[in-house]
Design an enzyme around this catalytic site. Sequence first.
Site, PDB file in Angstrom:
ATOM      1  CB  CYS A 106      -0.946   0.007   1.189  1.00 39.79           C
ATOM      2  SG  CYS A 106      -2.175  -1.287   1.087  1.00 39.79           S
TER       3      CYS A 106
HETATM    4  N1  CO8 Z   1     -19.758  -9.084   9.340  1.00 44.35           N
HETATM    5  C1  CO8 Z   1     -20.226  -9.124  10.630  1.00 44.35           C
HETATM    6  N2  CO8 Z   1     -19.424  -9.315  11.688  1.00 44.35           N
HETATM    7  C2  CO8 Z   1     -18.114  -9.500  11.468  1.00 44.35           C
HETATM    8  C3  CO8 Z   1     -17.553  -9.484  10.158  1.00 44.35           C
HETATM    9  C4  CO8 Z   1     -18.427  -9.273   9.078  1.00 44.35           C
HETATM   10  N3  CO8 Z   1     -18.002  -9.212   7.816  1.00 44.35           N
HETATM   11  N4  CO8 Z   1     -16.229  -9.686  10.261  1.00 44.35           N
HETATM   12  C5  CO8 Z   1     -15.939  -9.819  11.558  1.00 44.35           C
HETATM   13  N5  CO8 Z   1     -17.080  -9.714  12.298  1.00 44.35           N
HETATM   14  C6  CO8 Z   1     -17.222  -9.810  13.753  1.00 44.35           C
HETATM   15  C7  CO8 Z   1     -16.172 -10.740  14.358  1.00 44.35           C
HETATM   16  O1  CO8 Z   1     -16.611 -12.079  14.357  1.00 44.35           O
HETATM   17  C8  CO8 Z   1     -16.050 -10.174  15.755  1.00 44.35           C
HETATM   18  O2  CO8 Z   1     -17.086 -10.694  16.568  1.00 44.35           O
HETATM   19  P1  CO8 Z   1     -16.820 -11.068  18.111  1.00 44.35           P
HETATM   20  O3  CO8 Z   1     -16.423  -9.771  18.767  1.00 44.35           O
HETATM   21  O4  CO8 Z   1     -18.133 -11.603  18.563  1.00 44.35           O
HETATM   22  O5  CO8 Z   1     -15.687 -12.060  18.105  1.00 44.35           O
HETATM   23  C9  CO8 Z   1     -16.308  -8.682  15.592  1.00 44.35           C
HETATM   24  O6  CO8 Z   1     -17.008  -8.531  14.340  1.00 44.35           O
HETATM   25  C10 CO8 Z   1     -15.042  -7.863  15.574  1.00 44.35           C
HETATM   26  O7  CO8 Z   1     -14.093  -8.452  14.630  1.00 44.35           O
HETATM   27  P2  CO8 Z   1     -12.671  -7.809  14.367  1.00 44.35           P
HETATM   28  O8  CO8 Z   1     -11.987  -7.594  15.681  1.00 44.35           O
HETATM   29  O9  CO8 Z   1     -11.986  -8.634  13.322  1.00 44.35           O
HETATM   30  O10 CO8 Z   1     -13.139  -6.461  13.689  1.00 44.35           O
HETATM   31  P3  CO8 Z   1     -12.458  -5.041  13.756  1.00 44.35           P
HETATM   32  O11 CO8 Z   1     -13.312  -4.137  14.540  1.00 44.35           O
HETATM   33  O12 CO8 Z   1     -11.016  -5.110  14.098  1.00 44.35           O
HETATM   34  O13 CO8 Z   1     -12.580  -4.590  12.226  1.00 44.35           O
HETATM   35  C11 CO8 Z   1     -11.130  -4.392  10.291  1.00 44.35           C
HETATM   36  C12 CO8 Z   1     -11.931  -5.338  11.193  1.00 44.35           C
HETATM   37  C13 CO8 Z   1     -12.126  -3.483   9.592  1.00 44.35           C
HETATM   38  C14 CO8 Z   1     -10.351  -5.179   9.275  1.00 44.35           C
HETATM   39  C15 CO8 Z   1     -10.203  -3.547  11.179  1.00 44.35           C
HETATM   40  O14 CO8 Z   1      -9.470  -4.357  12.059  1.00 44.35           O
HETATM   41  C16 CO8 Z   1      -9.211  -2.739  10.370  1.00 44.35           C
HETATM   42  O15 CO8 Z   1      -9.551  -1.975   9.509  1.00 44.35           O
HETATM   43  N6  CO8 Z   1      -7.946  -2.861  10.741  1.00 44.35           N
HETATM   44  C17 CO8 Z   1      -6.880  -2.078  10.170  1.00 44.35           C
HETATM   45  C18 CO8 Z   1      -6.155  -2.847   9.126  1.00 44.35           C
HETATM   46  C19 CO8 Z   1      -6.635  -2.463   7.786  1.00 44.35           C
HETATM   47  O16 CO8 Z   1      -7.143  -1.407   7.561  1.00 44.35           O
HETATM   48  N7  CO8 Z   1      -6.432  -3.348   6.852  1.00 44.35           N
HETATM   49  C20 CO8 Z   1      -6.788  -3.058   5.523  1.00 44.35           C
HETATM   50  C21 CO8 Z   1      -5.873  -3.704   4.524  1.00 44.35           C
HETATM   51  S1  CO8 Z   1      -4.174  -3.569   4.858  1.00 44.35           S
HETATM   52  C22 CO8 Z   1      -3.740  -1.959   4.570  1.00 44.35           C
HETATM   53  O17 CO8 Z   1      -4.385  -1.276   3.854  1.00 44.35           O
HETATM   54  C23 CO8 Z   1      -2.573  -1.418   5.273  1.00 44.35           C
HETATM   55  C24 CO8 Z   1      -3.010  -0.921   6.582  1.00 44.35           C
HETATM   56  C25 CO8 Z   1      -1.922  -0.320   7.442  1.00 44.35           C
HETATM   57  C26 CO8 Z   1      -0.608  -1.061   7.494  1.00 44.35           C
HETATM   58  C27 CO8 Z   1       0.238  -0.677   8.681  1.00 44.35           C
HETATM   59  C28 CO8 Z   1       1.540   0.010   8.290  1.00 44.35           C
HETATM   60  C29 CO8 Z   1       2.322   0.658   9.453  1.00 44.35           C
END
Ligand code: CO8
Length: 374
Positions: A156
């Site tokens: 990225c």
């Molecule tokens: N629908 C419904 N519920 C869901 C879904 C879904 N699709 N997916 C997960 N859930 C549920 C899980 O089961 C979980 O439930 P429970 O709490 O009961 O176990 C709950 O939702 C929370 O799950 P997560 O902890 O996985 O969810 P997050 O709140 O962390 O959100 C994200 C997930 C959106 C991926 C978030 O973690 C995020 O955006 N993280 C940042 C990383 C990122 O943006 N990655 C994108 C691609 S990589 C990139 O672009 C580079 C990023 C930066 C790099 C760093 C360089 C220094």
Amino acid sequence: MPEVVISGTGLYRPPHVITNAELVEAFNAYVALQNAQHAAAIAAGEREPLVPSSVEFIEKASGIKQRYVIDKAGVLDPQRMYPRFQERPDDQLSLMAEIAVDASRQALAAAGKRADQVDAVLCSAANMQRAYPAMAIEIQQALGAGGYGFDMNVACSSATFAIEQAANAVRAGSANCVLVVNPEITSAHLEWRDRDCHFIFGDVCTAVIVERADTATSADRWQILGTKLATQFSNNIRNNFGFLNRCEDSDPNARDKTFRQEGRKVFKEVVPIAAAHIEQHLASLGLEPTAVRRFWLHQANLGMNQLVVKRLIGQEVTPDVAPLILDEYANTASAGSVIAFHHHRADLTGGDTGVICSFGAGYSVGSVVVRKLS
Ligand code: CO8
């Protein structure tokens, strides 16, 4: 050394939109199909059932509302769940080059440059469609550009890292005008069948013209005050697809051969890394974060961007300070911060300072501090 400016940008936007509602409908149909197909194993406790996704979760967790894709039908087919592209003969322009040429022509027009005035083409993206010949060289030929071309991949951060290489080439005199182009066909590396990440990415291509300030004729010129790149190894975002897969006799469709991440860990780690990086970069230029008129940040997560900028300026972040394009485009890998710069700079005036900053797998962080020339 000559001063260097960004004198034009271009943006290719694919023809198809997938809304969150459409995406979740297809994903949940896939889940129902899989669970029906494996009902006996699930009932016997030998297999976990797949769990549906939801629009509410996607919008709350990421800020993404829709994404553009080159092929919609393949992605939304619950029997397939990835794009369908036709293989092209060697004598036809390849898909990555096609979208790159589109964005590049727009950037050239914006900069008031002819293709033959470009003397370096850097094709920099999170994925390359083939090993060789370099995409950049095919793009160079299709445009009629001169000089040299090469490919780069810093996930990225590919665009910001390439802008630094372009600026350095101009400063060193090895090129006068460099085209940086970022064709991101992220729909092909995304695992659309994985609930944790199926909503994250979209397709797009951006292009940037970097040239000597004294040859730039565009009315919209942005002096590059400085660039700063940093990397730190992490397995938290990883894709094991590669040319050794065949020799390892590994399954080309295994889960580790497409994008995967530890999203929570990435979120926690990126905020301090990115904020400290930008702060140090600005300090090295004698600038305070509060003096920055606009932050054009990598577009992966709304909350992540707000936290990064809040750490820097110490107050709530408005779209005027850190514009969002993620809601419309989703995460477009290296192109995200350039799309934000492309769409959200026309209102700035001479003397305004801004930061284009990416964060990506690697980890990698790249910042480009620019000032609008009057
Ligand atoms: N629908 C419904 N519920 C869901 C879904 C879904 N699709 N997916 C997960 N859930 C549920 C899980 O089961 C979980 O439930 P429970 O709490 O009961 O176990 C709950 O939702 C929370 O799950 P997560 O902890 O996985 O969810 P997050 O709140 O962390 O959100 C994200 C997930 C959106 C991926 C978030 O973690 C995020 O955006 N993280 C940042 C990383 C990122 O943006 N990655 C994108 C691609 S990589 C990139 O672009 C580079 C990023 C930066 C790099 C760093 C360089 C220094």
